[in-house]
Design a protein around this motif. Structure first.
Motif, PDB file in Angstrom:
ATOM      1  N   GLN A 307       0.846  -1.191   0.000  1.00 19.23           N
ATOM      2  CA  GLN A 307       0.000   0.000   0.000  1.00 19.23           C
ATOM      3  C   GLN A 307       0.885   1.247   0.000  1.00 19.23           C
ATOM      4  O   GLN A 307       1.981   1.239   0.567  1.00 19.23           O
ATOM      5  CB  GLN A 307      -0.875   0.037   1.263  1.00 19.23           C
ATOM      6  N   VAL A 348      -1.740  -8.952  -0.616  1.00 22.18           N
ATOM      7  CA  VAL A 348      -2.753  -7.923  -0.347  1.00 22.18           C
ATOM      8  C   VAL A 348      -2.504  -7.346   1.040  1.00 22.18           C
ATOM      9  O   VAL A 348      -2.651  -8.034   2.054  1.00 22.18           O
ATOM     10  CB  VAL A 348      -4.181  -8.504  -0.435  1.00 22.18           C
ATOM     11  N   MET A 350      -3.381  -4.765   4.044  1.00 21.30           N
ATOM     12  CA  MET A 350      -4.452  -3.972   4.642  1.00 21.30           C
ATOM     13  C   MET A 350      -3.923  -3.220   5.854  1.00 21.30           C
ATOM     14  O   MET A 350      -2.810  -3.480   6.325  1.00 21.30           O
ATOM     15  CB  MET A 350      -5.619  -4.874   5.048  1.00 21.30           C
ATOM     16  N   ASP A 351      -4.724  -2.314   6.375  1.00 27.08           N
ATOM     17  CA  ASP A 351      -4.331  -1.609   7.591  1.00 27.08           C
ATOM     18  C   ASP A 351      -4.353  -2.573   8.773  1.00 27.08           C
ATOM     19  O   ASP A 351      -5.159  -3.518   8.819  1.00 27.08           O
ATOM     20  CB  ASP A 351      -5.277  -0.437   7.857  1.00 27.08           C
ATOM     21  N   ALA A 354      -7.514  -3.858  10.587  1.00 28.32           N
ATOM     22  CA  ALA A 354      -8.472  -4.725   9.896  1.00 28.32           C
ATOM     23  C   ALA A 354      -8.912  -5.870  10.810  1.00 28.32           C
ATOM     24  O   ALA A 354      -8.117  -6.373  11.624  1.00 28.32           O
ATOM     25  CB  ALA A 354      -7.855  -5.279   8.621  1.00 28.32           C
ATOM     26  N   ASN A 357      -6.748  -9.057  11.529  1.00 24.86           N
ATOM     27  CA  ASN A 357      -5.482  -9.022  12.269  1.00 24.86           C
ATOM     28  C   ASN A 357      -5.692  -9.504  13.700  1.00 24.86           C
ATOM     29  O   ASN A 357      -5.732  -8.719  14.653  1.00 24.86           O
ATOM     30  CB  ASN A 357      -4.904  -7.607  12.247  1.00 24.86           C
ATOM     31  N   TYR A 389       0.858  -6.070   7.368  1.00 25.82           N
ATOM     32  CA  TYR A 389      -0.153  -5.009   7.418  1.00 25.82           C
ATOM     33  C   TYR A 389       0.533  -3.656   7.339  1.00 25.82           C
ATOM     34  O   TYR A 389       1.705  -3.513   7.702  1.00 25.82           O
ATOM     35  CB  TYR A 389      -0.961  -5.081   8.718  1.00 25.82           C
TER      36      TYR A 389
END
Length: 530
Positions: A307, A348, A350-351, A354, A357, A389
């Motif tokens: 990201q 992928v 993600m924060d 999420a 996690n 993440y």
């Protein structure tokens, strides 16, 4: 001038006296290693105090400007005061690491929100050209290519971006694609429709801001070509594989094609650059080029595009190693340390807040931990970059890793903000660790564990949920009446998690919100005697 002469003489006499007398507490310290000037982007802990703490722990004196001259949550920095301070103090140093954003705009946020005209900005660039004559020392400069976020809130962009940011981002994607592979008819129509529907004053303002930033960076590369700087790094702030930032970087690279990567690089990420360049200054002063072996978790690994980035890790990690004046190696046996990169299996990212996690390790997590344990148990130094993440740690991986008694064996841990930020710090700390005492290194790692794991992946999620339930979701970006409750909540969550693991169970600390927002914290030890 007389004052500086006496200051230098006193420093030499004090060092000689300590050596002669073998004063307790002083004799254990190494000989004087060097002094570096450091002008950071702003006063956030990750750009200011944390790099300083690392270099001080390694035995170097770091001279920084008064905090009132630096950008903070509620003000821009003062480029003129910073310039005056730099010229007056730099002669006492061996090298200078300088944020050009601080000296030209007044900081990172100011580089996006300022109202300076082109003449003022270029005049400040030209001041940097004079530094070589005034300061005959290595000058390490880092700059920022204006970011292209998919969305942005919290007054860190021009006001209109919170409303039309996603449309501007999509427009920039199409501009970049048009410039490279071309657009389909559908995409051409979409680009024109977005342009027509955006408020023209706002779009023009954004484009003009980008153009000013582009001209500043182009001027900095031209100064580098004239050897006005020892080294220049330009960081691509939050962007994507198709974006205005990506497009501008392509043009700057094209125009600076003749510059060696020993004096100029463009890399993803910004907040890690101060730490990396301080480490580069150390390596060049000591004439060392540490070897770094990168070891990825199973899955997409080096092909992962994080990201907020436009590059695969396979591209950006070697680039960051070079920024620190280290060298990548494909032979683990000859490496000075292992850079362990925990990536998402499917690529992928993600924060860290999420729902996925959780504190459960996957079979892949356990396999990777077993592989890292072979390095750790053989005495190999391992610096862990936890980037499964964004903006925090992988709870399942770290919980299993810690329960198996591995935290004590690590050389360094990082898992903050973007993957590129995390990896830059992990590289720098892996390089500096041999110069840091075991006690100080453990403290530095505990600070990161509290921030990146306990807070970012857990307390921040709880604080966000609380603000949303109480109808105060806007306080995520600017804490107000809820700050006292959020502070207590964050402290309690971090304390509870710290008590779960032997490496942190006796660590006493205080969590703070230096920019009055949930995005970052400060972690201050409360039981450390100095």
């Amino acid at each position: 001038m007389h004052f500086k002469f006496y200051k230098a003489m006193l420093k030499i006499l004090f060092a000689a006296l300590c050596t002669f007398l073998m004063v307790p507490g002083v004799q254990a310290k190494e000989k004087y290693k060097g002094t570096f000037i450091y002008i950071p982007l702003d006063d956030r802990p990750v750009t200011y105090s944390y790099p300083v703490k690392n270099l001080q722990a390694a035995g170097y004196e770091i001279l920084t400007p008064p905090e009132k001259y630096l950008a903070s949550a509620d003000r821009s920095g003062d480029p003129d005061k910073l310039w005056q301070w730099l010229v007056e103090n730099a002669p006492d140093a061996d090298a200078a690491v300088i944020s050009s954003d601080a000296l030209i705009y007044g900081g990172l946020v100011a580089s996006r929100t300022h109202f300076f005209d082109e003449t003022t900005l270029q005049a400040r660039v030209q001041r940097l050209e004079m530094l070589r004559e005034r300061l005959p020392m290595p000058l390490y400069v880092y700059s920022t290519l204006m970011r292209t976020p998919r969305a942005s809130f919290g007054n860190v962009e021009p006001p209109y971006y919170s409303k039309i940011g996603p449309a501007i981002f999509r427009y920039s994607e199409l501009l970049d694609k048009e410039d490279t592979t071309g657009l389909t008819l559908r995409e051409s129509l979409a680009k024109q429709a977005i342009k027509n529907n955006l408020p023209q004053a706002d779009l023009n303002d954004w484009l003009q801001r980008r153009l000013k930033n582009y001209h500043v960076n182009k001027s900095l590369t031209e100064l580098t070509a004239k050897y006005r700087f020892h080294y220049l790094a330009i960081g691509k702030d939050d962007n994507a594989p198709l974006s205005a930032t990506h497009m501008e970087a392509r043009y700057i690279k094209r125009d600076a094609f003749a510059l060696s990567d020993q004096i100029f690089q463009i890399i993803p990420g910004v907040d890690q650059l101060g730490m990396l360049l301080l480490t580069r200054a150390v390596n060049e002063k000591n004439r060392e080029h540490p070897l770094v072996y990168t070891y990825y978790a199973e899955g997409t690994g080096r092909t992962t595009i994080p990201q907020y980035s436009d590059s695969t890790l396979g591209e950006s990690v070697p680039e960051q190693i070079l920024v620190a004046d280290a060298r990548p190696t494909v032979n683990a046996a000859e490496a000075d340390f292992i850079l362990a990169v925990n990536t998402p299996k499917d690529g992928v990212m993600m924060d860290s807040t999420a729902p996925s996690n959780q504190f459960f390790a996957s079979p892949r997590d356990k396999k990777y931990i077993g592989e890292l344990e072979k390095f750790l148990n053989s005495g190999t130094r391992v610096s862990l970059a936890d980037v499964t993440y964004s903006n925090g740690a992988d709870n399942g991986f770290m919980n299993e890793f810690a329960k198996r008694g591995n935290l004590e064996k690590l050389t360094a841990y990082n898992g903050w903000n973007t993957a590129d930020n995390t990896i830059g710090f992990a590289i720098a700390q892996g390089i500096l660790a041999p110069q840091i005492s075991t006690e100080d290194n453990a403290l530095l790692m505990r600070l990161r564990l509290v921030d990146d794991w306990f807070y970012q992946s857990n307390a921040r999620r709880d604080a966000t949920d609380f603000l949303e339930r109480s109808g105060s979701s806007e306080e995520v970006y600017k804490l107000g009446a809820s700050k006292k409750h959020v502070s207590a909540l964050a402290q309690n969550v971090c304390d509870e998690l710290a008590r779960k693991y032997p490496f942190t169970e006796n660590f006493k600390f205080k969590v703070g919100f230096p920019w009055d927002r949930l995005f970052e914290i400060s972690v201050t030890p409360t039981d450390r005697k100095k």
